[in-house]
Design an enzyme around this catalytic site. Structure first.
Site, PDB file in Angstrom:
ATOM      1  N   HIS A  41       0.822  -1.209   0.000  1.00 54.54           N
ATOM      2  CA  HIS A  41       0.000   0.000   0.000  1.00 54.54           C
ATOM      3  C   HIS A  41       0.858   1.262   0.000  1.00 54.54           C
ATOM      4  O   HIS A  41       0.420   2.297  -0.493  1.00 54.54           O
ATOM      5  CB  HIS A  41      -0.951  -0.014   1.193  1.00 54.54           C
TER       6      HIS A  41
ATOM      7  N   HIS B 157      -2.135 -12.370  -2.551  1.00 52.66           N
ATOM      8  CA  HIS B 157      -3.196 -13.093  -1.846  1.00 52.66           C
ATOM      9  C   HIS B 157      -2.801 -14.525  -1.505  1.00 52.66           C
ATOM     10  O   HIS B 157      -3.619 -15.277  -0.973  1.00 52.66           O
ATOM     11  CB  HIS B 157      -4.483 -13.065  -2.674  1.00 52.66           C
TER      12      HIS B 157
END
Length: 772
Positions: free
Chosen positions: A109, A288
């Site tokens: 992020h 993920h």
């Protein structure tokens, strides 16, 4: 002034007394008061040019980050990080006894805000620490990740920036869970204040209430058309699909669980972040493979983000009142569960399970849309905190999107069939993600810098194959350039055009590499005036290099900049202010094969006020944005201060560096002479300006008494007289004593622009003289 504070009400700080100079607002002049932006919302915010300056930097102008970082034992630092990653502290316990997945999210992020349109965002300055990014909904609980790292930051001190630490921690997390990383480079310099310049979108949402985000339909303020329409696209320069997101809504474009619409959003946003389809799938599937998502508590119960949290929270936000507030009760994006049976191991089970099972839409405990396997016998995933407890696997709508989109599905199937190819693709995509905004490899520090050359996204420039030219050769080349008969205006225009693509946001562009002579830059309308100059300078280069027997040669990139020096020196001498313009040789010409045409197209200016250029499609590309605002933005990307912006433009006008050679803004009868005529005409009270078109884009300067037209101008000229701050700077040069200062200041800024991308000779200091 005096007041009695009711200490039983520390949240509102109720004031029983009132400050006579503060009105009824708490804190008087320092409280919540109207600002200039409230009063004058359309004003030109020139102050953005002075953000993150020396006054904000505690390390001072002489701090050499490269020397400090290189003094750190990187192996010892990584060992400290990896030891920390496999521990757990009571105030914020790690999932599965491993902070790795949490730190990958923090690093991702931090880097994921990067956008190719203007190069802003990214991990390069550690902006995740400051508003607004620190308090975006999508960054929920990254404040905890950084706070957990604080002991390591303190141990290594100023030799380790937060920006470098966050990315390195992400790398260490991947390594301890089995992924061979592609490399790591230090060299990111921390910012020291919030970013008040970057445009993050048109929405205005109260960030203190997360439920507002959930209900938000304002995403369409940044989109043209509807998802699925032919004209569906995202406003430039934005890259995220919603305000306060890094990429896209994990529940689907409209939070509706539609994988097809989600795939469209993914492709647009990841492309805006400079990723192709293969890199996009690699990042999503690779990221993920680790950890879990958190959605045990409804968002309406979660407290305000860090920027709005109470004083005693000490910069930590998103307080969760349920249970312990963390661990099994943690809340981030509202989706609950893990993608894989082993969330702390690098394997291919994410893709295997995504394609092996049918997935059914359901809801998380927090009420968010997510997906679960239809087959009750599908593998389970362990609880992150309760030993022996198992849960169904989870997928987000954005995961299902990879399965239903035909192009993404092809990439997934390739990775399913070849796990080694997937591993390499994710490693390289992660490296690109976390290093994309660092600029040329000259800025990379440390023993783990990837040695591979030719990574196209790094805008590679070959190593020099010839000996550098010296003072004697420079003098001879100046004479040869002058002998071509090229005008001062044409030489200055071409040199400036070669350097003007530079943007400090991601350290791309600039004169080094000579890309002005390559596609796509040579074909841009704004650069067409340079073509005959480049052709003539090629002749000078061929004559010089063809006659040398000492191994010395000059590059076209150097020759273009040197031509600008010749022009400025001639113009200054003609004005009676002779000067020697600094010139630092060493630029190298790159090749067409080493130039990513698609990625370089993003550097094409919509407005370049320095050359009085406005793109013919400007109204569609930047609706509602004035040319002078984009001119200010360009000055900001070039790291110019307001005084530098003013003096540079004034000089370029009298040299006539207009892209089309027109007389717009050229307020002088002595074109090519480095005078203060631009400033004197701009501030002459005997002259008056009138619009020449209904839109107020073109103006005529008339004699107040006779009405005779003296000059023509654009908005990018008149802003230096219309804006109070810029006009005060123009006055410095318009006075009777301004000429000598003007020439000195112009030459200094000219040299700065020519050297903006010379990281091969500049060090890692933010301010002042650059280290060799």
């Amino acid at each position: 002034m005096s007041a009695t504070i009711d200490k039983t009400n520390t949240e509102s700080f109720k004031m029983e007394g009132r400050c006579p100079f503060g009105g009824d607002r708490i804190g008087g002049a320092h409280g919540n008061r109207p600002t200039l932006d409230n009063w004058y919302p359309h004003r030109l915010r020139v102050e953005v040019l002075h953000q993150n300056g020396l006054a904000a930097d505690p390390l001072g102008p002489d701090f050499d980050y490269a020397a400090a970082f290189n003094a750190i034992d990187l192996d010892a630092l990584k060992a400290d990080i990896k030891q920390f990653l496999t521990t757990s502290v009571a105030w914020w316990p790690s999932d599965y006894g491993n902070y790795g997945p949490q730190m990958i999210r923090m690093a991702w992020h931090s880097a994921g805000t990067y956008r190719i349109a203007d190069g802003r965002g990214g991990a390069g300055t550690g902006m995740q620490r400051f508003a607004p990014i620190s308090s975006w909904w999508d960054n929920g609980n990254t404040d905890k990740s950084r706070r957990l790292l604080q002991p390591i930051k303190h141990k290594y001190g100023n030799g380790l920036s937060w920006a470098d630490l966050m990315v390195l921690t992400g790398n260490c997390a991947l390594e301890i869970m089995g992924l061979p990383t592609y490399g790591f480079a230090g060299g990111r310099l921390d910012a020291w204040e919030a970013d008040n310049a970057t445009y993050w979108g048109p929405e205005v949402v109260d960030m203190g209430t997360l439920s507002d985000f959930e209900k938000m339909t304002g995403r369409d303020k940044r989109w043209r058309g509807k998802n699925g329409d032919a004209d569906y696209d995202l406003e430039n320069p934005l890259a995220a699909s919603h305000q306060a997101l890094i990429y896209v809504n994990p529940e689907g474009a409209y939070g509706d669980g539609d994988p097809v619409g989600s795939a469209r959003d993914i492709r647009i946003t990841f492309t805006r972040m400079a990723m192709n389809d293969e890199e996009t799938v690699a990042l999503i599937a690779g990221g993920h493979a680790f950890g879990k998502s958190h959605g045990m508590t409804p968002s309406k119960e979660i407290g305000p983000p860090p920027e709005m949290a109470p004083m005693e929270a000490m910069g930590l936000g998103w307080h969760n009142p349920r249970g312990t507030g963390n661990g099994k009760d943690t809340m981030t994006n509202g989706i609950e569960g893990s993608w894989t049976p082993d969330p702390t191991k690098w394997d291919n089970s994410y893709l295997e399970n995504l394609f092996k099972f049918e997935w059914v839409k359901t809801k998380s405990p927090a009420g968010s849309v997510q997906w679960t396997p239809q087959d009750p016998d599908a593998p389970k995933t362990p609880d992150a905190h309760v030993a022996g407890q198992m849960h169904p696997l989870m997928m987000m709508t954005t995961d299902i999107a990879l399965k239903v989109d035909p192009e993404y599905r092809k990439v997934c199937e390739k990775f399913l069939a070849d796990f080694d190819a997937f591993t390499q693709a994710f490693s390289k995509a992660w490296y690109k993600l976390t290093h994309r905004d660092m600029g040329p490899k000259h800025r990379y520090l440390g023993p783990e810098v990837t040695l591979e050359d030719g990574l196209l996204w790094q805008d590679p420039i070959p190593d020099a194959t010839h000996a550098p030219i010296g003072e004697a050769e420079i003098a001879a080349l100046k004479q040869a350039i002058a002998a071509t008969g090229l005008s001062v205006s044409d030489l200055a225009f071409t040199a400036f055009s070669s350097a003007a693509t530079y943007r400090d946001s991601d350290k791309r562009g600039g004169a080094n590499g000579g890309r002005l002579a390559l596609a796509p830059q040579k074909d841009w309308a704004v650069n067409q005036r340079a073509a005959p100059v480049v052709a003539a300078l090629r002749g000078v280069m061929a004559d010089f290099n063809g006659t040398r027997s000492d191994g010395k040669a000059v590059s076209l990139a150097d020759l273009i900049v040197l031509g600008g020096c010749v022009a400025v020196e001639k113009a200054a001498a003609a004005a009676g202010s002779p000067v020697t313009v600094p010139f630092t040789p060493g630029r190298v010409d790159t090749t067409q094969d080493l130039t990513d045409i698609e990625m370089f197209t993003w550097l094409k200016p919509v407005v370049d006020g320095f050359r009085n250029y406005v793109d013919a499609d400007y109204g569609r590309i930047a609706p509602g944005v004035s040319p002078e605002e984009l001119f200010l933005d360009r000055a900001n990307l070039m790291t110019l201060t307001a005084p530098e912006w003013v003096v540079l433009t004034g000089g370029l006008r009298v040299l006539n560096t207009n892209h089309d050679g027109s007389d717009t803004g050229v307020f002088t009868d002595r074109v090519g002479v480095l005078t203060t005529d631009f400033f004197r005409a701009l501030t002459d009270t005997d002259l008056v300006w009138e619009k020449e078109d209904a839109e107020g884009m073109r103006f005529a300067l008339k004699d107040r008494a006779s009405g005779a037209v003296r000059f023509h101008a654009s908005r990018n000229d008149l802003v230096f007289g219309a804006n109070a701050q810029l006009r005060s700077l123009a006055d410095v040069y318009a006075g009777s004593d301004g000429q000598a200062r003007f020439v000195t200041d112009f030459v200094r800024v000219w040299d700065k622009v020519m050297m903006l991308d010379r990281y091969d000779v500049k060090g890692h200091r933010r301010h002042g003289p650059m280290a060799a």
